[in-house]
Motif scaffolding. Sequence first.
Motif, short mmCIF file in Angstrom:
data_model
loop_
_atom_site.label_atom_id
_atom_site.label_comp_id
_atom_site.label_asym_id
_atom_site.label_seq_id
_atom_site.Cartn_x
_atom_site.Cartn_y
_atom_site.Cartn_z
N LEU A 1 -80.77 -1.07 -86.65
CA LEU A 1 -81.92 -1.18 -85.76
C LEU A 1 -82.36 0.19 -85.25
O LEU A 1 -81.52 1.02 -84.88
N PRO A 2 -83.67 0.43 -85.20
CA PRO A 2 -84.14 1.72 -84.70
C PRO A 2 -83.83 1.95 -83.22
O PRO A 2 -83.58 3.07 -82.79
N ASP A 3 -83.89 0.87 -82.41
CA ASP A 3 -83.63 0.98 -80.97
C ASP A 3 -82.44 0.10 -80.63
O ASP A 3 -82.53 -1.14 -80.72
N PHE A 4 -81.36 0.73 -80.21
CA PHE A 4 -80.16 -0.05 -79.88
C PHE A 4 -79.31 0.77 -78.92
O PHE A 4 -79.00 1.93 -79.18
N TYR A 5 -78.97 0.16 -77.77
CA TYR A 5 -78.29 0.90 -76.70
C TYR A 5 -76.88 1.31 -77.09
O TYR A 5 -76.48 2.45 -76.95
N LYS B 1 -85.76 5.76 -75.85
CA LYS B 1 -84.99 5.49 -74.63
C LYS B 1 -83.49 5.55 -74.88
O LYS B 1 -82.73 6.04 -74.05
N GLN B 2 -83.07 5.05 -76.04
CA GLN B 2 -81.64 5.04 -76.33
C GLN B 2 -81.06 6.45 -76.44
O GLN B 2 -79.85 6.64 -76.33
N ASP B 3 -81.92 7.45 -76.70
CA ASP B 3 -81.45 8.82 -76.93
C ASP B 3 -81.63 9.74 -75.73
O ASP B 3 -81.21 10.90 -75.77
N ALA B 4 -82.27 9.25 -74.67
CA ALA B 4 -82.59 10.12 -73.54
C ALA B 4 -81.34 10.72 -72.90
O ALA B 4 -81.30 11.93 -72.61
N THR B 5 -80.31 9.90 -72.69
CA THR B 5 -79.07 10.41 -72.10
C THR B 5 -78.49 11.53 -72.94
O THR B 5 -78.09 12.58 -72.42
N ARG C 1 -76.87 0.78 -84.45
CA ARG C 1 -77.84 1.86 -84.51
C ARG C 1 -77.99 2.27 -85.97
O ARG C 1 -77.02 2.23 -86.73
N GLU C 2 -79.17 2.70 -86.33
CA GLU C 2 -79.38 3.10 -87.73
C GLU C 2 -78.40 4.18 -88.16
O GLU C 2 -77.90 4.17 -89.28
N THR C 3 -78.10 5.12 -87.27
CA THR C 3 -77.21 6.22 -87.62
C THR C 3 -75.80 5.75 -87.94
O THR C 3 -75.04 6.46 -88.59
N ASN C 4 -75.45 4.54 -87.49
CA ASN C 4 -74.09 4.04 -87.67
C ASN C 4 -73.94 3.06 -88.83
O ASN C 4 -72.86 2.52 -89.03
#
Length: 936
Positions: free
Chosen positions: A315-319, A825-829, A332-335
Amino acid sequence: MIHFSPMCIGCTLLGVASVATIVGLWTVQLLPSTDPPAEPWDQYRLPDALVPDHYNISLWPRLQPNIDGLFVFTGKSSVVFKCTRETDLILIHSNKLNLTSEDGCLAKLSTLGNTAPPLIQKTWMQKTTQYLVIQLKGKLSVGEYYVIYSEFVGELADDLAGFYRSEYYENGEKKITATSQMHPTHARKTFPCFDEPAMRAVFYITLIHARGTVALSNGMEIEKVDTILDGQAVTVTTFEPTKKMSSYLLALVVSGDYTNITSANDTLIRIWARDKAIADGHGDYALNKTGPILKFFERYYNVPYPLSKSDQIALPDFYFGAMENWGLVTYRETNLLYDPLISSNANKERIATIIAHELAHMWFGNLVTLRWWNEVWLNEGFASYVSYLGADFAEPSWNVKDLIILKDVHRVFAVDALASSHPLSSKEEDIIKPEQISEQFDAISYSKGASVLRMLSDFLTEPVFVQGLNTYLTRFAYQNTIGEDLWDLLQSAVDKTGLVLPLSVEGIMDRWVLQMGFPVITVDTGTGQVSQEHFLLDPESRVERPSPFNYEWIVPINWMKVGAEQSRIWLLVKTAFYSEMKMAGNEWVLVNLNVTGYYRVNYDHMNWERLLSQLNENHEVIPVINRAQIVDDAFNLARAKIVPVTLALRSTKYLFQEKEYMPWESALNNLDYFNLMFTQTDVYGLLQNYLRKQVIPLFAHFKNITEDWSHVPPGHTDQYNQVNAIRIACSTGVQDCQSLTSGWYSQWMDKPEHNPIHPNLRSTAYCCAIAAGGTKEWDFGWQMFKDATIAIEADKLMSALACTKNRVLLERYLGYTLDASKIRKQDATSVIVYIANNPDGQILAWDFVRKNWEYMFTEYGVGSFNFASLINGITKTFSSESQLKQLLEFQSDHSEMGFGSATAALQQAIETTKANIKWVSENQREITDWLVAETA
């Protein structure tokens, strides 16, 4: 679940995240008897009067906004439940749903039997405790089955929680996917439900979606019917019923741009992703590894996989890093997605390990679920531990099992050595609010949990450990348990095999689970005395949390002496004497072989000297894991004032001879603390000079074996250490390295369509080139970030953009974190923490968080910001009185609003800052003198 952090979390994140699951039937908790009893709907725990049997849920997500510009979903839900105790009150979780009112009530009540149900007197939403409250005029009958029916509208928001929407662009066109994250308490945001882990039920799911779109859920699709509803052409997809499971494991996806690749052996395996990602082969690696890992766990648990299919979706957006929804695991797509032309070996390892983590949960967590969130650690810690076993099976040449030492044991030592740490298990009554539940998914649960379970498996032996697991999973299938149930069945396995332990499994493990922290084991080779003490990074800090065992542990000690085989002793008391540990001459003792025990080790002065001499003379005599351990223990013992800081520094003197990854990584992680503490002082330059001297031979080694960087080393961890060699050589000013990375980056800028940098080296090369460059290099990196077609490449650039030394660019980048069109939003932190890790960005990041805290906390919320990771990442550099003052003011200024899942992290940040201030003042002179002498 992997909890993602700038970590599945975890990892997980982790945790991650990371990041990532569990619960039971209980009586209502009452306030102290001096106060009047609270109303049941003011309690956060459900009463034990009603037990759900199954749900029938129909949901229709709209992937286009309505006339008000909102994305919504509509739904109908029936829950069949049994009355187990006479009551005239129904409490069922519901949060942020607009329930349709009929006859003045928010729900309908019926019965499965012939008798009429009691009439509803009143219904209302209790916002604080997130209940739909249904008061009845009569009472429900024990043993009868009833049905609550409701219709509702919910917002398909972009808050990454419950049923939400993910937005992304493909070929310039905006795409919408509806997806879900029910864990830990967000199912109630999707439909009214008994949203506690022990309230297991069967879910019958129907999804209504626009024709041509794909619908997925936990079960296999069993029927698709095209029809017209409200004038719209839709498909109604019905799924096979789920197994009896907890509400937090439900998963839903509707998308118009997703496809899959499939592998069908005994179990149907499908990897889902955006059409282009699948067409480009980015799901192939996950597909190739999911089957073998699933088979590995079937053999490991000796329990067949209980479902008809195993879907994995990117998924492109995933917390979180990933979530173990039963039958439909979300990532997450990266995973999950791997591109051999872009992904590094670290990306590949993360994918294999996270798949293993989530598939481990299919049994431990999903088939058998812990009763309540106070024992989250056993679920997440177990999956974290065995994820290394699953990944090792999938990629046996990596030797990935050893990396748990760096990624989990050493990582969590830093947190668990604080006076503000907490035990693995809490009391049920202490973990009741949603924010308290979220707080449980921290490094203690994931990494300490993994570490102590690895220790348990070691002293039980793996055959005994897995025998106990098999009995546990077989006996409690589709049920909920408490930790004691696992200890009991592991004890039965011990009894059957005749293994001799000094205490019962529960007696040993309670000391590691019910009290926080861990011991430092001190060995005096002159007398043979072995003792234990609660290890605290700041020995003067006050431990206010009481311990049922007075901070003493039952400690399994694996050890060896020079030229001898491994032995094991048990330390059962504070101090004991072992004649075999008395040494003479040049003999040395090495304790905690392969770091199977969750403790640190200190020695008498002479044994330390012998070990350091051995490292300098022939370091390979000492196992590689223990070389990493010696360095890590020495630095942390020095921080705790147990050994001189110069002893810790001397443990790194041999590194110019070291080629292995684990000792280097251990040293760099510890020296990074020095870098953080002394960034604004003369010590920083001296430390850079020392590191440059040590790393030049390693840089030359990799330049030689890669034939002037024309290829990568074949070994998995050698590839990691090649990255270390370039990173440290460039950051400490080795001219050859800086020319190398800047040259690569310049070539890429000249031909953006052809990136000459190997995927393994991109994160480091990008960072070094952007740090050495200016606005032109940064702007190019930003453009490549925006143009990246695979999330893994975007992540590399996202972290590298924080490396610039230009304050204007850093401030611009910080501002982007509050604009979801620029930074998800998931990457802001992550971006804020990356900037805080840059010496030129430390103050900027902290000022930014202070200025925007209220906005981030209220507008972005828990689904977007990992507030604990944010606080930890921002404050880890703090080492001055002015920073402590600012931290305390920050705590005071926002105390009324609160800090949610960052509450404990803030307290730990204050404690750590105080310890840092003392450490710097006490050690700066001695460190300076040593570094001057070594670099003269």
